[in-house]
Motif scaffolding. Structure first.
Motif, PDB file in Angstrom:
ATOM      1  N   PHE A 271    -136.679 -20.091 -31.084  1.00  0.00           N
ATOM      2  CA  PHE A 271    -136.706 -18.777 -30.046  1.00  0.00           C
ATOM      3  C   PHE A 271    -136.309 -17.639 -31.124  1.00  0.00           C
ATOM      4  O   PHE A 271    -135.134 -17.770 -31.893  1.00  0.00           O
ATOM      5  CB  PHE A 271    -135.222 -19.129 -29.016  1.00  0.00           C
ATOM      6  N   ILE A 272    -136.136 -16.124 -30.459  1.00  0.00           N
ATOM      7  CA  ILE A 272    -135.234 -14.915 -30.174  1.00  0.00           C
ATOM      8  C   ILE A 272    -134.998 -14.397 -28.986  1.00  0.00           C
ATOM      9  O   ILE A 272    -135.870 -14.236 -28.628  1.00  0.00           O
ATOM     10  CB  ILE A 272    -136.505 -13.972 -31.529  1.00  0.00           C
ATOM     11  N   TYR A 273    -133.667 -14.173 -29.231  1.00  0.00           N
ATOM     12  CA  TYR A 273    -133.551 -13.430 -28.739  1.00  0.00           C
ATOM     13  C   TYR A 273    -132.782 -11.922 -29.082  1.00  0.00           C
ATOM     14  O   TYR A 273    -131.725 -12.058 -29.079  1.00  0.00           O
ATOM     15  CB  TYR A 273    -132.179 -14.275 -28.364  1.00  0.00           C
ATOM     16  N   TYR A 274    -133.545 -11.012 -28.031  1.00  0.00           N
ATOM     17  CA  TYR A 274    -132.418  -9.777 -28.056  1.00  0.00           C
ATOM     18  C   TYR A 274    -132.136  -9.611 -27.538  1.00  0.00           C
ATOM     19  O   TYR A 274    -131.822  -9.823 -25.817  1.00  0.00           O
ATOM     20  CB  TYR A 274    -134.278  -8.318 -28.145  1.00  0.00           C
ATOM     21  N   TYR A 275    -130.786  -8.553 -27.843  1.00  0.00           N
ATOM     22  CA  TYR A 275    -129.826  -8.357 -25.799  1.00  0.00           C
ATOM     23  C   TYR A 275    -128.584  -7.078 -27.010  1.00  0.00           C
ATOM     24  O   TYR A 275    -128.890  -6.708 -28.357  1.00  0.00           O
ATOM     25  CB  TYR A 275    -129.182 -10.144 -26.213  1.00  0.00           C
ATOM     26  N   ASN A 276    -127.605  -7.201 -26.195  1.00  0.00           N
ATOM     27  CA  ASN A 276    -126.439  -5.881 -25.722  1.00  0.00           C
ATOM     28  C   ASN A 276    -125.995  -5.935 -27.409  1.00  0.00           C
ATOM     29  O   ASN A 276    -125.396  -7.868 -27.096  1.00  0.00           O
ATOM     30  CB  ASN A 276    -126.445  -5.089 -24.413  1.00  0.00           C
ATOM     31  N   ALA A 277    -125.212  -5.435 -27.441  1.00  0.00           N
ATOM     32  CA  ALA A 277    -124.590  -5.316 -28.506  1.00  0.00           C
ATOM     33  C   ALA A 277    -122.774  -4.965 -27.473  1.00  0.00           C
ATOM     34  O   ALA A 277    -122.338  -5.576 -28.513  1.00  0.00           O
ATOM     35  CB  ALA A 277    -125.211  -4.401 -29.444  1.00  0.00           C
ATOM     36  N   SER A 278    -122.930  -4.366 -26.944  1.00  0.00           N
ATOM     37  CA  SER A 278    -121.335  -3.453 -26.091  1.00  0.00           C
ATOM     38  C   SER A 278    -121.642  -4.173 -24.612  1.00  0.00           C
ATOM     39  O   SER A 278    -122.600  -4.152 -24.250  1.00  0.00           O
ATOM     40  CB  SER A 278    -121.324  -2.378 -26.655  1.00  0.00           C
ATOM     41  N   GLY A 279    -121.018  -4.850 -24.638  1.00  0.00           N
ATOM     42  CA  GLY A 279    -120.484  -5.082 -23.150  1.00  0.00           C
ATOM     43  C   GLY A 279    -119.812  -3.463 -22.091  1.00  0.00           C
ATOM     44  O   GLY A 279    -120.182  -3.456 -20.474  1.00  0.00           O
ATOM     45  N   THR A 280    -120.204  -2.206 -23.190  1.00  0.00           N
ATOM     46  CA  THR A 280    -119.536  -1.298 -21.664  1.00  0.00           C
ATOM     47  C   THR A 280    -120.900  -0.158 -22.039  1.00  0.00           C
ATOM     48  O   THR A 280    -120.938   0.549 -20.650  1.00  0.00           O
ATOM     49  CB  THR A 280    -118.713   0.019 -22.962  1.00  0.00           C
ATOM     50  N   CYS A 281    -122.090  -0.589 -22.651  1.00  0.00           N
ATOM     51  CA  CYS A 281    -123.290   0.435 -22.766  1.00  0.00           C
ATOM     52  C   CYS A 281    -123.019   2.585 -22.758  1.00  0.00           C
ATOM     53  O   CYS A 281    -123.341   2.493 -22.014  1.00  0.00           O
ATOM     54  CB  CYS A 281    -124.255   0.401 -21.263  1.00  0.00           C
ATOM     55  N   GLY A 282    -121.819   2.291 -23.674  1.00  0.00           N
ATOM     56  CA  GLY A 282    -121.938   4.204 -23.663  1.00  0.00           C
ATOM     57  C   GLY A 282    -122.289   4.135 -24.905  1.00  0.00           C
ATOM     58  O   GLY A 282    -123.819   3.377 -24.898  1.00  0.00           O
ATOM     59  N   PRO A 283    -122.116   5.343 -25.923  1.00  0.00           N
ATOM     60  CA  PRO A 283    -122.923   5.826 -26.585  1.00  0.00           C
ATOM     61  C   PRO A 283    -122.829   4.068 -28.157  1.00  0.00           C
ATOM     62  O   PRO A 283    -124.162   4.455 -28.865  1.00  0.00           O
ATOM     63  CB  PRO A 283    -122.212   7.037 -27.639  1.00  0.00           C
ATOM     64  N   ASP A 284    -122.263   3.391 -27.821  1.00  0.00           N
ATOM     65  CA  ASP A 284    -122.555   2.163 -29.023  1.00  0.00           C
ATOM     66  C   ASP A 284    -123.234   1.285 -28.328  1.00  0.00           C
ATOM     67  O   ASP A 284    -123.616   0.199 -29.101  1.00  0.00           O
ATOM     68  CB  ASP A 284    -120.912   2.053 -29.675  1.00  0.00           C
ATOM     69  N   CYS A 285    -124.232   1.492 -26.893  1.00  0.00           N
ATOM     70  CA  CYS A 285    -124.024   0.145 -26.805  1.00  0.00           C
ATOM     71  C   CYS A 285    -125.727   0.039 -27.815  1.00  0.00           C
ATOM     72  O   CYS A 285    -126.440   1.266 -27.033  1.00  0.00           O
ATOM     73  CB  CYS A 285    -124.254   0.413 -25.178  1.00  0.00           C
ATOM     74  N   GLU A 286    -126.513  -0.892 -27.985  1.00  0.00           N
ATOM     75  CA  GLU A 286    -127.243  -1.349 -29.218  1.00  0.00           C
ATOM     76  C   GLU A 286    -127.854  -2.115 -28.924  1.00  0.00           C
ATOM     77  O   GLU A 286    -127.505  -2.934 -28.380  1.00  0.00           O
ATOM     78  CB  GLU A 286    -126.957  -0.450 -30.922  1.00  0.00           C
ATOM     79  N   ILE A 287    -128.865  -2.702 -28.921  1.00  0.00           N
ATOM     80  CA  ILE A 287    -129.992  -3.585 -29.558  1.00  0.00           C
ATOM     81  C   ILE A 287    -129.087  -4.441 -30.863  1.00  0.00           C
ATOM     82  O   ILE A 287    -130.000  -3.905 -31.268  1.00  0.00           O
ATOM     83  CB  ILE A 287    -131.402  -3.953 -29.083  1.00  0.00           C
ATOM     84  N   ARG A 288    -130.123  -5.572 -30.570  1.00  0.00           N
ATOM     85  CA  ARG A 288    -129.439  -6.906 -31.171  1.00  0.00           C
ATOM     86  C   ARG A 288    -130.485  -7.825 -31.115  1.00  0.00           C
ATOM     87  O   ARG A 288    -130.679  -8.593 -30.322  1.00  0.00           O
ATOM     88  CB  ARG A 288    -127.857  -7.541 -31.548  1.00  0.00           C
ATOM     89  N   VAL A 289    -130.841  -8.902 -32.454  1.00  0.00           N
ATOM     90  CA  VAL A 289    -131.390  -9.540 -31.818  1.00  0.00           C
ATOM     91  C   VAL A 289    -130.806 -11.465 -33.034  1.00  0.00           C
ATOM     92  O   VAL A 289    -129.859 -11.212 -33.726  1.00  0.00           O
ATOM     93  CB  VAL A 289    -132.122  -9.698 -33.088  1.00  0.00           C
ATOM     94  N   ALA A 290    -130.981 -12.154 -32.337  1.00  0.00           N
ATOM     95  CA  ALA A 290    -130.587 -13.670 -32.282  1.00  0.00           C
ATOM     96  C   ALA A 290    -131.603 -14.729 -32.908  1.00  0.00           C
ATOM     97  O   ALA A 290    -132.764 -14.335 -32.240  1.00  0.00           O
ATOM     98  CB  ALA A 290    -128.708 -14.087 -31.600  1.00  0.00           C
ATOM     99  N   ARG A 291    -131.115 -15.842 -33.413  1.00  0.00           N
ATOM    100  CA  ARG A 291    -132.001 -16.438 -33.200  1.00  0.00           C
ATOM    101  C   ARG A 291    -131.496 -18.175 -33.341  1.00  0.00           C
ATOM    102  O   ARG A 291    -130.714 -18.205 -32.570  1.00  0.00           O
ATOM    103  CB  ARG A 291    -132.593 -17.049 -34.964  1.00  0.00           C
ATOM    104  N   SER A 292    -132.639 -19.002 -33.019  1.00  0.00           N
ATOM    105  CA  SER A 292    -132.640 -20.378 -32.413  1.00  0.00           C
ATOM    106  C   SER A 292    -131.287 -20.808 -33.428  1.00  0.00           C
ATOM    107  O   SER A 292    -131.198 -20.064 -35.295  1.00  0.00           O
ATOM    108  CB  SER A 292    -133.595 -21.334 -32.590  1.00  0.00           C
ATOM    109  N   MET A 293    -130.321 -21.474 -33.228  1.00  0.00           N
ATOM    110  CA  MET A 293    -128.903 -21.899 -34.483  1.00  0.00           C
ATOM    111  C   MET A 293    -130.052 -23.079 -35.708  1.00  0.00           C
ATOM    112  O   MET A 293    -129.378 -22.753 -36.726  1.00  0.00           O
ATOM    113  CB  MET A 293    -128.784 -23.122 -33.423  1.00  0.00           C
ATOM    114  N   CYS A 294    -131.264 -23.547 -35.423  1.00  0.00           N
ATOM    115  CA  CYS A 294    -132.160 -23.768 -36.083  1.00  0.00           C
ATOM    116  C   CYS A 294    -132.789 -23.084 -37.006  1.00  0.00           C
ATOM    117  O   CYS A 294    -133.336 -22.873 -35.936  1.00  0.00           O
ATOM    118  CB  CYS A 294    -131.991 -25.174 -36.614  1.00  0.00           C
ATOM    119  N   THR A 295    -133.585 -23.761 -38.468  1.00  0.00           N
ATOM    120  CA  THR A 295    -135.342 -23.254 -38.436  1.00  0.00           C
ATOM    121  C   THR A 295    -135.933 -24.060 -38.845  1.00  0.00           C
ATOM    122  O   THR A 295    -135.446 -25.268 -39.200  1.00  0.00           O
ATOM    123  CB  THR A 295    -134.853 -22.421 -40.271  1.00  0.00           C
TER     124      THR A 295
END
Length: 310
Positions: A271-295
């Motif tokens: 799995f790949i998971y795209y998610y927010n980098a910041s909880g406030t969603c101000g100018p620093d709110c960007e998008i990050r990516v994570a992956r499954s714990m294993c490959t």
């Protein structure tokens, strides 16, 4: 290598070297969040709100060959001009039968009240000229104020859509369910997930929906308890009754903030998971990516099957 990568219960690891994701052509110092991501067989497409939630804000679209390096294609793929509503919030875009299907919450108020779900299509995935109301908020206690954050799948001739519901009074949210065989006539099936007792005791909302090879339905969802948010997993055999994963809330390792808004994609056995980098969603709110714990390296060539994302 890991033999079991499709077990979302194992959690995720932040792909720190890629984050936050660069989006060439996107406006600087503007928050980018509420991402929904798909792969149409030849490219990744990502749709995201380009600005703080409020009246008149559009959702932009970017494309990528590898899921890591992105280029914004259109700053207004959909928005007020699409739905006819000033406020356009969370969305899901599904690629099916050579069409891109948009499900987006739209309403008249900038605070998110009185939102309904709108549906439209596109032949290119880059622009959605129009969308009409598909499912409206109801008269029941659990969804009397608004509905939003839709996730949808086309399975065996039927659209299945889960969405967040907000009651007439209060600010909690639970999950409702609706179906359609033709995109225009929808049947509301009622509330299918209520508040839990711990990590999702204040609110819950859908993030992503998928069906595995055995026909089991899977839901990644966000949970809130007080001011703390988590990501969680549930399964169902019939779309109506959902069982929470014993591993909830799911782990996010290597610096990930586990912000519970984003998009999960099954990808090459993981799995790949795209998610927010910041909880406030101000100018620093960007998008990050994570992956499954294993490959997964099924062919044993020493290279992860998911490519650069893993």
């Amino acid at each position: 290598a890991c033999e079991i990568c499709d077990d979302v219960s194992l959690g995720f690891v932040d792909v720190a070297s890629a984050n936050p994701l660069p989006i060439t052509g996107a406006t600087a110092d503007v928050p980018h969040y509420l991402a929904t991501v798909l792969h149409d067989g030849s490219r990744f497409l990502m749709y995201y709100m380009a600005g703080n939630a409020g009246a008149g804000v559009d959702h932009a679209v970017a494309e990528s060959a590898d899921g890591l390096q992105w280029t914004q294609v259109d700053a207004a793929a959909f928005g007020p001009a699409t739905t006819g509503k000033d406020y356009n919030y969370s969305a899901d875009v599904v690629f099916s039968a050579d069409q891109y299907h948009l499900f987006v919450a739209g309403g008249p108020a900038s605070n998110g009240s009185d939102t309904d779900i709108y549906y439209g299509t596109s032949g290119t995935g880059l622009s959605f000229p129009s969308a009409s109301q598909a499912v409206a908020s109801g008269s029941a206690t659990f969804d009397g104020r608004n509905i939003d954050q839709p996730v949808a799948l086309w399975v065996d001739g039927t659209w299945h859509m889960l969405y967040a519901t907000t009651p007439t009074s209060g600010n909690t949210s639970t999950i409702g369910y609706a179906t359609s065989a033709n995109e225009t006539t929808w049947t509301r099936r009622g509330e299918v997930m209520d508040l839990g007792t711990s990590y999702d005791s204040s609110a819950l909302w859908p993030i992503s929906l998928w069906v595995d090879d055995e026909g089991t339905k899977h839901l990644l969802y966000g949970g809130k308890s007080g001011s703390s948010t988590s990501i969680a997993h549930a399964t169902s055999s019939d779309w109506l009754t959902w069982t929470r994963d014993m591993a909830n809330p799911l782990a996010m390792a290597s610096g990930g903030s586990a912000k519970a808004n984003g998009q999960l994609l099954p990808w090459h056995g993981g799995f790949i998971y795209y998610y927010n980098a910041s909880g406030t969603c101000g100018p620093d709110c960007e998008i990050r990516v994570a992956r499954s714990m294993c490959t997964l390296d099924a062919d044993g060539d020493g290279v992860a099957d998911g490519g650069a994302l893993f």
